[in-house]
Design an enzyme around this catalytic site. Structure first.
Site, PDB file in Angstrom:
ATOM      1  N   SER A 133      -8.482   5.320  30.939  1.00 52.86           N
ATOM      2  CA  SER A 133      -9.347   4.560  31.936  1.00 52.86           C
ATOM      3  C   SER A 133     -10.203   5.659  32.624  1.00 52.86           C
ATOM      4  CB  SER A 133      -8.165   4.410  33.040  1.00 52.86           C
ATOM      5  OG  SER A 133      -8.886   3.777  34.391  1.00 52.86           O
ATOM      6  N   TYR A 146      -0.942   7.504  38.286  1.00 50.23           N
ATOM      7  CA  TYR A 146      -1.759   6.651  37.117  1.00 50.23           C
ATOM      8  C   TYR A 146      -3.103   7.721  36.793  1.00 50.23           C
ATOM      9  CZ  TYR A 146      -4.666   3.085  35.107  1.00 50.23           C
ATOM     10  OH  TYR A 146      -5.682   2.412  34.400  1.00 50.23           O
TER      11      TYR A 146
END
Length: 245
Positions: A133, A146
């Site tokens: 990501s 995350y």
């Protein structure tokens, strides 16, 4: 018939990728925890093989790969896409949030790669694509778990590419921005340059077909983050604080 293996195939980008490759004549081993969602997916596409599995269970992973090996001698493409996002309270950090996030986002990848390597090496010009990501590029609010997990994924993938050089398997790092999926729908902050799952799959599949080493999108977000990264550190912190809801 070409064959591919996709994790996180029950929803979002993984589901859209499974549908894309099945529609284009590939045999798709679709992996996720939700057996019901996978069965529904296989009813839509006859070349999708549903394989329910808990990716955090090492014994289950070994069984899964053994079943695929018995059914298919080689894989042309592996896309390790499964992931989760747990936002944290920085003043009340819970180790369990980090353990759960890393278990799915990072350790499941590390566990699967050596198990799948023989199937990849048995193929012709096979590819391993790992989904990270853009979140790790900039310190987004509440994303300690995350973002850290995705930073680990990106570094692991790039280092793996170096060490796998010459073994016949191309390694691709995929770093999307904000994609409209069930995972991002719970976000409580503005998501700049949000794109659909279908648009994400278009960009991912094209990049894989071009055998690109890294796929990053959308470009407007990539450029914005690159600009933020070259700002003086204190100014970056001001911008990051300004993004808090």
């Amino acid at each position: 018939m070409k064959s591919c293996f996709i994790t996180g195939a029950s929803s979002g980008i993984g589901r859209a990728l499974a549908c894309h490759y099945a529609h284009n004549g590939w045999r798709v081993y679709a992996v996720a925890r939700s057996e019901a969602a996978l069965q529904e997916l296989s009813l839509e596409h006859s070349t999708i093989v549903p394989m329910a599995c808990d990716l955090t269970d090492s014994a289950a992973l070994s069984t899964l790969v053994a079943e695929i090996t018995a059914d298919c001698p080689s894989l042309d493409l592996v896309i390790l896409n499964a992931g989760t996002c747990i936002y944290v309270d920085a003043e009340q950090l819970q180790l369990s949030d980090f353990e759960q996030t890393f278990a799915i986002n990072f350790f499941a990848i590390v566990a699967l790669v050596p198990l799948l390597l023989p199937l990849l090496k048995a193929g012709q010009q096979s590819q391993l694509a790992i989904v990270s990501s853009l979140a790790h590029v900039f310190p987004f609010t509440k994303a300690e778990a995350y973002g850290a997990s995705k930073a680990a994924v990106s570094y692991f993938t790039e280092s793996l590419r170096v060490d796998w050089s010459g073994n016949g398997v191309d390694v691709c790092l995929i770093e999307p921005g904000f994609v409209d999926t069930p995972l991002t729908k719970k976000n409580e902050f503005d998501m700049p340059f949000l794109i659909s799952s279908d648009e994400a799959v278009k960009r991912i599949s094209q990049g894989i077909a071009q055998r690109r080493a890294r796929i990053r999108f959308p470009k407007r977000l990539v450029w914005s983050l690159n600009v933020l990264r070259i700002l003086p550190y204190r100014l970056r912190l001001v911008v990051a604080r300004g993004m808090k809801p």
